[in-house]
Design an enzyme around this catalytic site. Structure first.
Site, PDB file in Angstrom:
ATOM      1  N   ASP A  50       9.099  -6.513  15.664  1.00 11.74           N
ATOM      2  CA  ASP A  50      10.604  -6.544  15.590  1.00 11.74           C
ATOM      3  C   ASP A  50      11.344  -6.325  16.966  1.00 11.74           C
ATOM      4  O   ASP A  50      10.764  -6.740  18.059  1.00 11.74           O
ATOM      5  CB  ASP A  50      11.274  -5.472  14.521  1.00 11.74           C
ATOM      6  CG  ASP A  50      12.427  -6.079  13.755  1.00 11.74           C
ATOM      7  OD1 ASP A  50      13.230  -6.674  14.172  1.00 11.74           O
ATOM      8  OD2 ASP A  50      12.316  -5.569  12.314  1.00 11.74           O
ATOM      9  N   HIS A  51      12.676  -5.639  17.040  1.00 14.31           N
ATOM     10  CA  HIS A  51      13.475  -5.588  18.192  1.00 14.31           C
ATOM     11  C   HIS A  51      13.815  -6.627  18.898  1.00 14.31           C
ATOM     12  O   HIS A  51      13.638  -6.872  19.917  1.00 14.31           O
ATOM     13  CB  HIS A  51      12.642  -4.656  19.029  1.00 14.31           C
ATOM     14  CG  HIS A  51      12.211  -3.497  18.391  1.00 14.31           C
ATOM     15  ND1 HIS A  51      11.024  -2.497  18.806  1.00 14.31           N
ATOM     16  CD2 HIS A  51      12.544  -2.794  17.285  1.00 14.31           C
ATOM     17  CE1 HIS A  51      10.966  -1.805  18.144  1.00 14.31           C
ATOM     18  NE2 HIS A  51      11.674  -1.536  17.152  1.00 14.31           N
ATOM     19  N   LEU A  52      14.919  -7.409  18.266  1.00 18.59           N
ATOM     20  CA  LEU A  52      15.398  -8.718  18.855  1.00 18.59           C
ATOM     21  C   LEU A  52      16.301  -8.529  20.039  1.00 18.59           C
ATOM     22  O   LEU A  52      17.269  -7.703  19.754  1.00 18.59           O
ATOM     23  CB  LEU A  52      16.049  -9.588  17.978  1.00 18.59           C
ATOM     24  CG  LEU A  52      16.421 -11.012  17.826  1.00 18.59           C
ATOM     25  CD1 LEU A  52      15.023 -11.591  17.840  1.00 18.59           C
ATOM     26  CD2 LEU A  52      17.229 -11.598  16.916  1.00 18.59           C
TER      27      LEU A  52
END
Length: 535
Positions: free
Chosen positions: A471-473
């Site tokens: 994750d963690h865009l």
């Protein structure tokens, strides 16, 4: 709420997640009129908890949240599973929600700060990009963000992974002391630290004592998908604060158009309701805080802020690898918060000239679901299944490793030419290749995995080096000093439109290996103070 004779509001905030709600609260408290527009509906905590109880697949944190044909989350439902399409070699899948309060309803609440070197990656190590601002400039805002969210942590830890004194520099202590480690976390930390690793506490927005009207953590161990008692901070709490300060929330308002006006300014915001009716609002300033995925989508639909042709480009995540094994001795994970600490040895150093940094995170989640699924796949049933679930769950060790992706304009979000949602708006496509720099870091991380196995005399379940979603865009509306290769400046102001600000982790130009949410919160508060003076 204060009014303005020429505008519907002083500031319109698109998106009611943690970052947008923080900015809205600060501006409303300063006497500005604020309207928050949110595509999704409002949920009560009890509803989410009940949905979770009734969901068969406990491993998917998106499932307990709304799945609407006009406000699709990124995955986990009849409508949303068709929303996000990967066109590149890596199937990136961010866990985005469209609901009042945003995606931090189901985050792990990790609130790390970036290091000074993370923010000057190009000038320090000759790779990637530098931030146009320094750690010293953002440090006071980190402190304010920690106080707003209610962060507990260990002030003595060296987060560079070198085992020294406090780092990075802090102007004040954490608002709360660290939550005590579970027996599982303590045993793992003792073993690893005794072998020369640097396992430290993970600061998080979870109460170690009553704070800001929230109770202390009781260790329910389902932080993802929802904290049932509200000890963990989430964006819905900030929305309530914004409303109490005078901000107006309009939910189920799908913003689809930013209008350009005189002087290069954004003159109006258009949104659609579920029945297709359109509304138009005006404001002196517009903040787009609609997730690092939805923010570039809106800008592309509106044909704004893209003189550099960088909107939607430079997409980064913490694509990584993972290790699963059974320890020789029982450790009993699953008591207390799901995340409590990590190993930072690969976080910083001259090796970053050659390959990615890395952060190993220990999962303290109850493993019974995964344990049972593995045993059933092996054909274990009956009383033996019951015995093995108890035995394997006690010895289950899960470690995931965040890796640092560099910005690459080829990695980009675009608008689908064929796929449309229920309101006729284009869905997003993503091309993403993690890159050679990231891949070069896999081998050193797996070297650590071998040592972990030896220390715990483990039975290996998984260590295949296969890249995974973590994750963690970031990077999708990248920050920079040069308008030719960036979307916003160091104040998160659009290079193209003086009254447009982007408050999203999408502005982050260098990913590092730590969760970016606290950095986004710090930037949101910094933007709000600037607008408090201008608006």
């Amino acid at each position: 709420m204060a009014t303005h004779v020429d505008y519907d509001a002083d500031v319109i905030v698109v998106g009611s997640g943690l970052l947008g709600a923080l900015a809205a609260t600060s501006l409303a408290a300063a006497g500005k009129s604020v309207i928050i527009l949110e595509a999704g509906p409002r949920m009560q905590r009890w509803q989410v908890v009940e949905n979770f109880r009734n969901t068969v697949d406990k491993s998917n944190p998106n499932l307990p949240y709304p799945d609407l044909p006009w406000a699709m989350k990124s995955y986990g439902g009849k409508y949303s599973d068709a929303y996000w399409r990967n066109t590149g070699p890596f199937p990136f899948r961010p866990g985005m929600l469209k609901v009042v309060g945003g995606t931090t309803w189901h985050w792990g609440a990790a609130t790390w700060r970036y290091l000074p070197s993370d923010m000057k990656l190009q000038s320090t190590y000759g790779v990637g990009r530098d931030w146009p601002i320094s750690y010293d400039e953002i440090e006071p805002w980190y402190q304010r963000a920690e106080e707003a969210l209610g962060v507990s942590g260990n002030d003595a830890d060296d987060q560079t992974g070198k085992g020294g004194g406090q780092a990075p520099r802090r102007s004040r202590p954490y608002p709360m002391p660290a939550i005590g480690w579970s027996d599982f976390t303590q045993k793992v930390a003792d073993k690893l630290n005794g072998a020369g690793f640097h396992f430290i506490d993970e600061p998080n927005a979870r109460n170690s004592r009553p704070y800001d009207g929230r109770p202390a953590c009781r260790g329910n161990n389902n932080c993802m998908p929802v904290c049932p008692i509200g000890a963990m901070y989430s964006g819905d709490m900030q929305v309530a604060k914004a409303e109490a300060a005078g901000a107006k929330l309009i939910s189920e308002a799908v913003v689809h158009k930013l209008e350009k006006g005189a002087g290069g300014k954004i003159s109006a915001v258009r949104y659609l309701q579920p029945d297709g009716t359109e509304h138009r609002l005006t404001a002196k300033y517009v903040i787009v805080a609609a997730h690092a995925m939805e923010t570039p989508k809106l800008l592309l639909m509106s044909d704004v802020a893209n003189r550099s042709d960088q909107v939607g480009r430079n997409v980064m995540g913490h694509t990584g690898v993972s290790l699963l094994f059974l320890s020789k001795d029982p450790l009993w994970p699953g008591r207390g918060p799901q995340q409590q600490g990590g190993i930072m040895d690969w976080r910083d150093g001259d090796f970053r000239r050659r390959h990615t940094a890395g952060k190993h995170s220990l999962s303290n989640a109850v493993p019974n679901h995964d344990v049972a699924a593995r045993l059933l796949a092996q054909g274990v049933i009956g009383s033996e299944l019951n015995r093995r679930i108890r035995e394997d769950s006690a010895r289950w060790v899960s470690i995931s490793t965040m890796l640092e992706q560099l910005p690459d304009p080829a990695n980009r979000i675009t608008l689908s030419s064929t796929r449309r949602d229920a309101l006729g708006l284009p869905m997003p496509d993503l091309y993403n290749d993690p890159g050679d720099y990231l891949r070069a870091g896999v081998a050193p991380m797996r070297g650590d995995y071998q040592r972990f196995l030896e220390l715990f005399e483990g039975t290996l379940i998984k260590d295949d080096g296969e890249l995974e979603n973590h994750d963690h865009l970031m990077g999708s509306v990248i920050m920079g000093a040069d308008p030719r290769d960036s979307v916003v400046d160091g104040d998160c102001r659009s290079h193209d439109h003086p009254n447009l600000f982007l408050v999203t982790t999408g502005v982050i130009p260098a990913a590092g290996v730590v969760n970016p949410t606290l950095t986004g919160a710090a930037l949101a508060l910094r933007v709000a103070e600037l607008l408090g003076r201008e608006a």
